[in-house]
Design a protein around this motif. Structure first.
Motif, PDB file in Angstrom:
ATOM      1  N   ALA A  80      -1.923  54.584  70.961  1.00 41.68           N
ATOM      2  CA  ALA A  80      -3.962  54.527  70.383  1.00 41.68           C
ATOM      3  C   ALA A  80      -4.120  55.298  68.927  1.00 41.68           C
ATOM      4  O   ALA A  80      -3.259  56.768  68.748  1.00 41.68           O
ATOM      5  N   GLN A  81      -5.258  55.887  68.249  1.00 42.15           N
ATOM      6  CA  GLN A  81      -5.091  56.669  67.350  1.00 42.15           C
ATOM      7  C   GLN A  81      -6.364  57.211  67.224  1.00 42.15           C
ATOM      8  O   GLN A  81      -7.405  56.133  67.652  1.00 42.15           O
ATOM      9  N   THR A  82      -6.867  57.974  66.564  1.00 46.37           N
ATOM     10  CA  THR A  82      -8.414  58.829  66.095  1.00 46.37           C
ATOM     11  C   THR A  82      -8.397  58.015  64.727  1.00 46.37           C
ATOM     12  O   THR A  82      -7.783  57.847  63.555  1.00 46.37           O
ATOM     13  N   THR A  83      -9.609  57.898  64.614  1.00 46.21           N
ATOM     14  CA  THR A  83      -9.935  57.410  63.441  1.00 46.21           C
ATOM     15  C   THR A  83      -9.893  58.460  62.108  1.00 46.21           C
ATOM     16  O   THR A  83     -10.166  57.754  61.151  1.00 46.21           O
ATOM     17  N   GLU A  84      -9.973  59.670  62.382  1.00 45.90           N
ATOM     18  CA  GLU A  84     -10.198  59.948  61.315  1.00 45.90           C
ATOM     19  C   GLU A  84      -8.914  61.166  61.497  1.00 45.90           C
ATOM     20  O   GLU A  84      -8.829  61.960  63.003  1.00 45.90           O
ATOM     21  N   GLN A  85      -8.419  62.125  60.990  1.00 47.26           N
ATOM     22  CA  GLN A  85      -7.582  63.260  61.170  1.00 47.26           C
ATOM     23  C   GLN A  85      -8.240  64.930  61.092  1.00 47.26           C
ATOM     24  O   GLN A  85      -8.168  65.433  62.011  1.00 47.26           O
ATOM     25  N   GLY A  86      -9.583  64.993  60.691  1.00 49.90           N
ATOM     26  CA  GLY A  86     -10.006  65.945  60.353  1.00 49.90           C
ATOM     27  C   GLY A  86      -9.250  67.200  59.401  1.00 49.90           C
ATOM     28  O   GLY A  86      -8.249  67.395  59.240  1.00 49.90           O
ATOM     29  N   ASP A  87      -9.883  68.449  60.021  1.00 49.36           N
ATOM     30  CA  ASP A  87      -9.362  69.723  58.867  1.00 49.36           C
ATOM     31  C   ASP A  87      -8.219  70.372  59.673  1.00 49.36           C
ATOM     32  O   ASP A  87      -8.906  70.924  61.005  1.00 49.36           O
ATOM     33  N   CYS A  88      -6.771  70.214  59.278  1.00 49.25           N
ATOM     34  CA  CYS A  88      -6.443  70.686  60.493  1.00 49.25           C
ATOM     35  C   CYS A  88      -4.674  71.759  59.295  1.00 49.25           C
ATOM     36  O   CYS A  88      -4.062  71.711  59.562  1.00 49.25           O
ATOM     37  N   SER A  89      -5.564  71.903  58.151  1.00 49.41           N
ATOM     38  CA  SER A  89      -5.095  73.051  57.433  1.00 49.41           C
ATOM     39  C   SER A  89      -4.260  74.325  57.778  1.00 49.41           C
ATOM     40  O   SER A  89      -4.204  75.112  57.028  1.00 49.41           O
TER      41      SER A  89
END
Length: 202
Positions: free
Chosen positions: A77-86
């Motif tokens: 599976a995968q998430t639809t967004e990665q988000g802020d991993c900065s």
């Protein structure tokens, strides 16, 4: 070792099926091993509804992390967004969102990205019609999380979206860990922790 459980009830009255008043979707979250900053879990969904299938474009499973957890990696599976991993340098997580949304991978996914019962595009048959295809699973490696049964925190606000009426999750409870039988049927192992949401049609 312990397991975790939650009951999930249908969000919309239109989900009620008079021919299957107790039908539900059960989600099992088994923590299989602890890692230096979290754990690895296998999440399995069972469609125990008699007649209602999950059709294309398939299910989307969501939740809210209890702390500041991240998803390092996933299989099946995968998430639809990665988000802020900065804030991460070098090794960047798969997802840093507080409220990740997870979808099944598609048929034809490379074998090294699969686990059992994955990769059907989120489509699930009903248990009464085709039990072999009424199951969907994925593996998730969680970081910035607890590393023992005393420090791990279960996700909150579990939701399941699918074509037709939606679902929402009730309180999470602790239940007995799942016991697994090896492929050669000669050895039993058990999960380190588990919670078990059920989604009921109302």
């Amino acid at each position: 070792m312990r397991a975790l459980s939650a009951k999930v009830s249908s969000l919309l009255a239109e989900a009620y099926d008079a021919l299957d008043p107790n039908g539900n979707i059960t989600i099992k979250w088994d923590v299989l091993q602890w890692t230096p900053d979290g754990y690895v879990a296998v999440v399995t969904m069972y469609n125990f509804q008699k007649y209602r299938r999950i059709q294309s474009p398939g299910w989307t499973l969501g939740w809210t992390w209890a702390k500041k957890e991240v998803i390092w990696s996933m299989l099946g599976a995968q998430t639809t967004e990665q988000g802020d991993c900065s804030k991460f340098k070098g090794n960047v997580p798969h997802c840093c969102q507080k409220n990740p949304a997870v979808v099944d991978l598609l048929p034809g996914t490379p074998y090294n990205q699969q686990i059992a019962h994955c990769c059907k595009g989120g489509v699930m048959s009903s248990w009464a019609q085709d039990p072999a295809n009424a199951v969907s699973s994925f593996q998730v490696s969680v970081g910035a999380a607890g590393t023992t049964n005393k420090t791990v925190r279960v996700p909150k606000n579990i939701t399941l979206k699918a074509p037709g009426p939606g679902y929402t999750c009730g309180p999470v409870k602790i239940v007995r860990p799942t016991v697994f039988l090896s492929a050669d049927k000669r050895r039993f192992t058990q999960a380190l922790s588990k919670f078990l949401p059920q989604l009921f049609s109302e």
